[in-house]
Design an enzyme around this catalytic site. Structure first.
Site, mmCIF file in Angstrom:
data_model
loop_
_atom_site.group_PDB
_atom_site.id
_atom_site.type_symbol
_atom_site.label_atom_id
_atom_site.label_comp_id
_atom_site.label_asym_id
_atom_site.label_seq_id
_atom_site.Cartn_x
_atom_site.Cartn_y
_atom_site.Cartn_z
ATOM 1 N N CYS A 201 -4.200 14.140 12.582
ATOM 2 C CA CYS A 201 -3.711 12.772 12.486
ATOM 3 C C CYS A 201 -3.805 12.124 13.847
ATOM 4 O O CYS A 201 -3.554 12.763 14.860
ATOM 5 C CB CYS A 201 -2.265 12.763 12.006
ATOM 6 S SG CYS A 201 -1.571 11.116 11.961
ATOM 7 N N ASP B 98 5.698 20.137 7.016
ATOM 8 C CA ASP B 98 6.688 21.202 6.848
ATOM 9 C C ASP B 98 7.853 20.765 5.963
ATOM 10 O O ASP B 98 8.315 21.526 5.102
ATOM 11 C CB ASP B 98 7.232 21.655 8.208
ATOM 12 C CG ASP B 98 6.189 22.398 9.026
ATOM 13 O OD1 ASP B 98 5.063 22.571 8.527
ATOM 14 O OD2 ASP B 98 6.499 22.788 10.165
ATOM 15 N N LYS C 189 0.831 -1.206 0.000
ATOM 16 C CA LYS C 189 0.000 0.000 0.000
ATOM 17 C C LYS C 189 0.861 1.251 0.000
ATOM 18 O O LYS C 189 0.621 2.196 -0.761
ATOM 19 C CB LYS C 189 -0.917 0.019 1.227
ATOM 20 C CG LYS C 189 -1.834 1.241 1.287
ATOM 21 C CD LYS C 189 -2.341 1.539 2.669
ATOM 22 C CE LYS C 189 -1.325 2.346 3.454
ATOM 23 N NZ LYS C 189 -1.900 3.043 4.624
ATOM 24 N N ILE D 6 9.683 6.302 16.653
ATOM 25 C CA ILE D 6 9.346 6.967 15.392
ATOM 26 C C ILE D 6 8.204 7.960 15.562
ATOM 27 O O ILE D 6 8.314 9.127 15.199
ATOM 28 C CB ILE D 6 8.980 5.934 14.309
ATOM 29 C CG1 ILE D 6 10.091 4.888 14.168
ATOM 30 C CG2 ILE D 6 8.724 6.630 12.976
ATOM 31 C CD1 ILE D 6 11.427 5.440 13.745
#
EC number: 2.5.1.7
Length: 432
Positions: A120, A128, A22, A332
């Protein structure tokens, strides 16, 4: 809304073919805007996200033709003419990755108006870096009322782009824009995920000159025009890893085909460390486990080739019934342990503090009603449900439909007792 019900206790035995990736397919679809000739993508997954992007590309003027080919599903995209450079909020909000049409639109037409993606559910993921990369290439960017207005009437120019931190999306976006720029572009501190190499292979098949994808430095020599091509989408390493974890969780023996196990080496090493059997084959990998309980192991998410953040939730589910205590560090994304409270509803013993979760293995999980919070969290609940006593019902599964093709069918073919319960039409929130 639809739900998925899983009756736990059945081992998994059989073959699961891995779908196309995906995360690669949606960027390859955006690349179709760079040429007025058809781009044929084979091994295409059929997912909610690819359908969302197909709708957006159609709005921009492209023809999107989904069909079944000799090598499975394929999509032919033909943007003979860009009839609109406007990507509205009602479409972009449905999938953040659709923001990546901005670069190709500027590169090909010199102007675009694209909605910012919006919120989100997995912490801060600002665009950015995307905008800074486009500005470095010479685009003039203005933000107004939630939209990005971009212009490059004289075309984009090659540039030195150095990202302050690794970003897969920004790296891909810079690649998509720079292939038609005048001159040479160097992207420093680039993401190294295999999907970037897949994008490079496709772009080069279209006539681009891209080198170094999969390394921290990518060099792009701009060309005046791209042409059509045929490209096979890379296997989905996250789907591959998800079913590998499911097989280790439920026990039995599952062969994953049409797969590339080297893409998930970091996971396979951890599965072996936990006590699962891993056999690499010519066409994929076999995961097996007898009745022996797995051992708890620690993981820390890292950029590729480290342990993928998109497999963290699945691995946490696996550790809920392992012997001992597991520490899972998420480096992350922030706020990516939202699946932990739902796993705890099934009886898991999990403590979360900042970016670290401690999972103390329990003897047994108990079925319950749980709610998916995002794509990867939703499938972790399905994995846990495979071993939970009784029935587990997962709601808000529109998340699952975004990233997993025919999940119930693939698991069911291996013996899992899983079924979809149809509900009212789903709207679903904004997608990441």
């Amino acid at each position: 809304m639809d739900r998925i019900a899983i009756t736990g206790g059945a081992q998994l035995n059989g073959i699961i073919p891995v779908s196309g990736a995906k995360n690669s397919a949606i960027k390859l679809m955006a690349a179709s805007l760079l040429t007025d000739q058809p781009l044929r993508l084979t091994n295409m997954p059929r997912l909610a996200d690819t359908k969302f992007l197909g709708k957006l590309l159609t709005r921009l003027g492209a023809q999107v033709d989904e069909r079944e080919g000799l090598d499975g599903s394929e999509t032919v995209l033909h943007a003979a003419e860009i009839t609109s450079g406007f990507a509205p909020y009602d479409l972009v909000r449905q999938m953040r990755a659709s923001f990546n049409v901005l670069g190709p639109l500027i590169a090909r037409t010199g102007q675009a108006k694209v909605s910012l993606p919006g919120g989100c559910t997995i912490g801060a993921r600002p665009v950015d870096l995307h905008l800074q990369a486009l500005e470095a290439l010479g685009a003039k960017i203005d933000l107004h009322e939630g939209y990005v207005y971009a212009q490059a009437p004289r075309g984009l120019k090659g540039a030195e782009i150095t990202f302050p931190f690794v970003s897969v999306g920004a790296t891909e976006h810079a690649m998509l824009a720079a292939v038609l720029a005048d001159g040479v572009t160097h992207i420093h501190n680039a993401a190294c995920e295999p999907e970037l190499l897949d994008l490079q292979i496709c772009l080069n098949a279209m006539g681009a000159k891209v080198e170094g994808a999969g390394t921290p430095t990518i060099t792009i020599t701009g060309v005046a025009k791209l042409h059509g091509a045929t490209h096979s989408v890379i296997p989905d390493r996250i789907e591959m890893g998800t079913y590998a974890v499911a097989a280790a969780m439920a026990g039995g023996e599952v062969q994953l085909t049409r797969a590339r196990p080297e893409l998930i080496d970091s996971l396979l090493v951890k599965l072996e460390e936990a006590g699962a059997g891993v056999v690499r084959t010519e066409d994929g990998v076999i995961i097996k486990r007898d009745g022996t309980r797995l051992n708890a192991v620690d993981v820390e998410t890292q950029p590729y080739p480290g342990f993928a953040t998109d497999l963290q939730a699945q691995f946490m589910a696996l550790m809920t019934t392992a012997k001992g205590e597991s520490r899972i560090r998420e480096t992350i994304f922030e706020n990516r342990f939202m699946h932990a409270p739902e796993l705890m509803r099934l009886g898991a013993d999990i403590s979360v503090s900042g970016g670290e979760a401690i999972v103390r293995g329990v003897d047994r999980l108990e079925g319950a009603e749980v709610m998916a919070t995002d794509l990867r969290a939703s499938v972790s609940l399905v994995i846990a449900g495979l071993v939970a006593r009784g029935e587990t019902t997962v709601s808000r599964i529109y998340h699952l439909d975004r990233g997993f093709e025919r999940l119930e069918e693939k698991l069911g073919a291996c013996g899992a007792q899983v079924r979809r319960i149809k509900g009212d039409a789903e709207g679903g929130p904004d997608h990441d």
